[in-house]
Design an enzyme around this catalytic site. Structure first.
Site, PDB file in Angstrom:
ATOM      1  N   ASP A  94       0.642  -1.337   0.079  1.00  0.00           N
ATOM      2  CA  ASP A  94       0.079   0.042   0.119  1.00  0.00           C
ATOM      3  C   ASP A  94       0.809   1.059   0.064  1.00  0.00           C
ATOM      4  O   ASP A  94       2.180   1.195   0.394  1.00  0.00           O
ATOM      5  CB  ASP A  94      -0.936  -0.010   1.286  1.00  0.00           C
ATOM      6  CG  ASP A  94      -2.190   0.705   0.979  1.00  0.00           C
ATOM      7  OD1 ASP A  94      -2.212   1.453   0.288  1.00  0.00           O
ATOM      8  OD2 ASP A  94      -3.138   0.340   1.757  1.00  0.00           O
ATOM      9  N   ASP A 106     -10.779   2.242  -3.171  1.00  0.00           N
ATOM     10  CA  ASP A 106     -11.429   2.057  -1.887  1.00  0.00           C
ATOM     11  C   ASP A 106     -12.875   2.002  -1.815  1.00  0.00           C
ATOM     12  O   ASP A 106     -13.627   1.650  -0.844  1.00  0.00           O
ATOM     13  CB  ASP A 106     -11.147   2.968  -0.804  1.00  0.00           C
ATOM     14  CG  ASP A 106      -9.467   2.440  -0.226  1.00  0.00           C
ATOM     15  OD1 ASP A 106      -9.177   1.507  -0.679  1.00  0.00           O
ATOM     16  OD2 ASP A 106      -8.897   3.482   0.287  1.00  0.00           O
TER      17      ASP A 106
HETATM   18  C1  GLA Z   1      -5.653   2.108   2.137  1.00  0.00           C
HETATM   19  C2  GLA Z   1      -6.224   0.953   1.012  1.00  0.00           C
HETATM   20  C3  GLA Z   1      -7.144   0.047   1.823  1.00  0.00           C
HETATM   21  C4  GLA Z   1      -6.774  -0.360   3.260  1.00  0.00           C
HETATM   22  C5  GLA Z   1      -6.344   0.948   3.997  1.00  0.00           C
HETATM   23  C6  GLA Z   1      -5.701   0.352   5.442  1.00  0.00           C
HETATM   24  O1  GLA Z   1      -6.993   2.879   2.086  1.00  0.00           O
HETATM   25  O2  GLA Z   1      -6.807   1.252   0.076  1.00  0.00           O
HETATM   26  O3  GLA Z   1      -7.534  -0.941   0.895  1.00  0.00           O
HETATM   27  O4  GLA Z   1      -5.768  -1.367   2.965  1.00  0.00           O
HETATM   28  O5  GLA Z   1      -5.449   1.430   3.349  1.00  0.00           O
HETATM   29  O6  GLA Z   1      -5.262   1.355   6.169  1.00  0.00           O
END
Ligand code: GLA
Length: 699
Positions: A452, A520
């Site tokens: 990430d 997301d």
């Molecule tokens: C980001 C990612 C999510 C998740 C969060 C965790 O927002 O896009 O899918 O993994 O971080 O903190």
């Protein structure tokens, strides 16, 4: 597929197109043609070195293959540099060419030079068999014995044939709303798509798509997608005599690069093509990415159905909680169980812990082994979340090495999501990041990493570098190198690239990571638009999509609808399984089983977007692969008008073949010709309806 050179004219012949360049009477490389094939003997260079007025120069109007800044030039250029004598102009003339064979592909290298300064520019064009895609890149060589500072280094300049304005398609997105298509007619001036954030960003994407009167099936479409996940810049311009051009490459914003004597800088590749219709573009790029861009280890393997615990538990992960989820997930047919954020350091929320990549002993007193043993004993693989480029000021890592985060001593560092960006241009930081992940992979049976990156850069002091402005480039390179090293050392490891959703979903990422997290936003209605945008130029299988509990109050949608949308990418499950009743679990089982039967078709098949949602109020996406065809129908109708009947005519089938499928509760066998010319009527009833129809070729 051939490459020809005839008296200074270079002809690249792909399956259906010609791309032609020629050296003009000034020794400069001009662009001659990109489009349908012509008689190769007809091409000639028609360059008139006259000046139109005191305000326009011939060079400025010329169609050039790679125009540097130098002389009377006032439009976006491909290359700028400063020489040791402070001269800031480059003049490139043709020097030589090479044609080589590379694993079945042919590569043309055209060498240009700025003689007095011994600077060479190589333009590369790589052609593969049976495709209209050309891979283009540039490399700059300093053959002098002094330092040259490069400013802008585009991967390529492109010229388009029509004098009429083109429509440019890109996105206008943001976090939770990525890949939303936006069209702009470029009549004059310069339209710039760029990222200055460090990653390629949620807003726009590193490509150009220029079309005229195009729809899914027809109309001229020219495109070029850059394989780069850092700052990029795409400049689409139309000059006062109606010539449209595009310059694409890494961004020159706050960027320069010290090219020492004897060094070479290679710019990232652009994958470009000319086709009729957006559908053709999507499918060409999809096939090409699977064949040549995605990391070889998994490119041709269907991706597993995964479960990700993020939306079920958020940061509140525990051994027992994850084990319970894993038991249910395995029973549903999930193949890979991924634990998301929250397992490490002192991570309770997003204010602390990033950088401390060791197991949180309060949450996992015996480490991750009991959880991973459980997951693997249930027949699933195990995956883990990392955010390797980041550090929370509240972390052991930051307390030990505050200097490892980008910063300026005189400025207050901006905290976004309460975190800072690690200076990945430092070798010690690179080694540390690699070791943290490598240690976890050595200790545990981990088959999958979700990598990430949840904030964009600021205060990018990088005084460790001789030229700190190289950091934008070097950081992205370091990300790629660490991912490649991990994969090389741990064969079988898959890596997903995520950046607060789809903030780093591009062909650069997809050259090193096996897939991307697109957004997301897991609301299926929003997702329809996000996925359609993504599918424009990026490969279907690389798109992770989750079925979750997202069910917004004003427009609730059922599980069928959610699965329908999500099964159009790499199916994943992301809801809180502990809350589901028997019926809901059965629905999950049913669709996961169905997905396994159709996933090769979805992940590798040709996509036909049969409807235009704005006009038809329905998404009708058909995937065809081998003997199978899968049709997904989804409506997002919010009215009660009586127009819920849709006639769907399929595409891409064999006219004479027979296809078996279920229609209104009965089995039917019809010819491809009938399905493509007459079509089928579907009544979709009230709003948010969905259907999945599987057609099997029977003869
Ligand atoms: C980001 C990612 C999510 C998740 C969060 C965790 O927002 O896009 O899918 O993994 O971080 O903190």
């Amino acid at each position: 597929m051939i490459i020809l050179e005839r008296d200074g004219i270079f002809i690249l012949e792909t399956e259906n197109t010609h791309y032609v360049m020629g050296v003009n009477c000034q020794g400069e490389l001009n662009h001659l043609h990109w489009g349908k094939k012509c008689n190769i003997d007809d091409y000639f260079v028609n360059y008139k070195p006259w000046e139109r007025s005191s305000n326009h120069s011939a060079r400025d109007f010329a169609k050039t293959e790679y125009l540097p800044y130098g002389g009377a030039v006032y439009r976006p250029v491909a290359l700028t540099c400063t020489y040791p004598d402070k001269c800031r102009e480059v003049m490139l003339t043709y020097k030589d060419f090479n044609i080589t064979e590379d694993d079945g592909a042919f590569v043309l290298e055209i060498i240009l030079e700025d003689k007095p300064y011994k600077l060479e520019v190589s333009l590369f064009y790589k052609l593969q068999e049976n495709t209209d895609i050309i891979e283009r890149w540039s490399a700059i060589r300093n053959c002098s014995d002094s330092l040259v500072t490069l400013g802008k280094i585009a991967s390529g300049e492109f010229n388009f044939p029509s004098k009429r304005p083109y429509t440019s398609t890109n996105f206008n997105g943001t976090w939770l709303a990525e890949f939303r298509k936006e069209e702009t007619v470029v009549k004059n001036g310069v339209l710039t798509y760029e990222s200055r954030k460090g990653g390629s960003d949620h807003t726009v994407s590193p490509f150009f798509v220029l079309s005229q009167n195009a729809d899914e099936q027809q109309g001229d479409v020219f495109f070029g997608a850059l394989a780069w996940s850092g700052n990029f810049k795409v400049e689409v311009s139309r000059d006062c005599v109606g010539v449209t051009r595009a310059v694409i490459g890494i961004n020159d914003f706050d960027f320069s690069y010290n090219l020492h004597a004897g060094e070479e800088f290679t710019a990232p590749s652009v994958y470009c093509g000319y086709v009729q219709g957006f559908g053709k573009m999507s499918n060409l790029m999809n096939d090409y990415a699977v064949e040549y861009i995605l990391p070889k280890s998994f490119a041709k393997e269907p991706l597993p159905v995964l479960y990700n615990s993020w939306e079920a538990t958020w940061f509140d992960v525990s051994c027992e909680g994850q084990q319970k989820l894993a038991e249910i997930a395995a029973d549903l047919g999930v193949e890979l169980f991924v634990m998301d954020d929250g397992w490490f350091g002192s991570r309770k929320d997003d204010h602390a812990g990033l950088g401390d990549w060791y197991v949180n002993k309060e949450k996992f007193p015996e480490g991750l082994k009991p959880l991973i043993d459980k997951v693997t004993s249930l027949g699933m693989k195990f995956g883990l979340w990392f955010e390797p480029e980041m550090v929370n000021p509240d972390s052991d890592l930051y307390r030990a090495h505050p200097e490892w985060a980008y910063h300026y001593d005189t400025r207050t560092s901006t905290r976004l999501r309460d975190q800072l960006v690690l200076n990945l241009t430092r070798e010690d930081v690179q080694q540390h990041v690699f070791s943290c992940m490598d240690d976890m992979l050595n200790e545990y049976d981990i088959s999958y990493i979700k990598w990430d990156m949840n904030r964009c850069y600021s205060e990018t002091g990088a005084e460790n570098l001789e030229n700190p402005q190289e950091l934008w480039y070097r950081h992205t390179k370091a990300v790629y190198e660490i991912a490649d090293r991990l994969k090389a050392k741990h064969p079988g490891l898959q890596i997903e690239c995520c950046a607060s959703g789809g903030g780093r979903a591009d062909l650069g990422a997809l050259s090193h990571f096996d897939m991307v997290w697109t957004s997301d936003d897991t609301d299926p209605i929003d997702r329809l638009e996000i996925q359609e945008g993504f599918s424009l130029i990026y490969p279907t299988k690389s798109m992770r999509a989750w079925v979750t509990d997202t069910n917004r109050g004003s427009r609730p949608n059922d599980w069928d609808f959610r699965f329908n949308v999500t099964m159009q990418g790499s199916l994943s499950i992301g809801g809180n399984l502990l809350k589901y009743d028997e019926r809901e679990l059965e629905i999950h089982k049913k669709y996961i089983a169905l997905y396994k039967e159709i996933r090769e078709t979805v992940q590798f098949g040709a996509l036909h977007r049969l409807a235009n949602f704005a006009q038809d109020s329905i998404y009708a996406n058909e995937y065809v692969y081998g003997n199978q065809c899968v049709l997904f129908l989804c409506t997002d109708v919010t009215t009660f008008f009586n127009d819920k009947f849709y006639r769907i005519t399929l595409a891409g089938l064999e006219e004479d073949a027979l296809y078996k499928f279920e229609y209104e509760g009965e089995e039917k066998v019809l010819s491809g010709a009938y399905l493509m010319n007459v079509g089928l009527d579907y009544e979709m009833g009230s709003s948010l309806q969905s259907k999945i129809i599987v057609f099997e070729k029977v003869q």
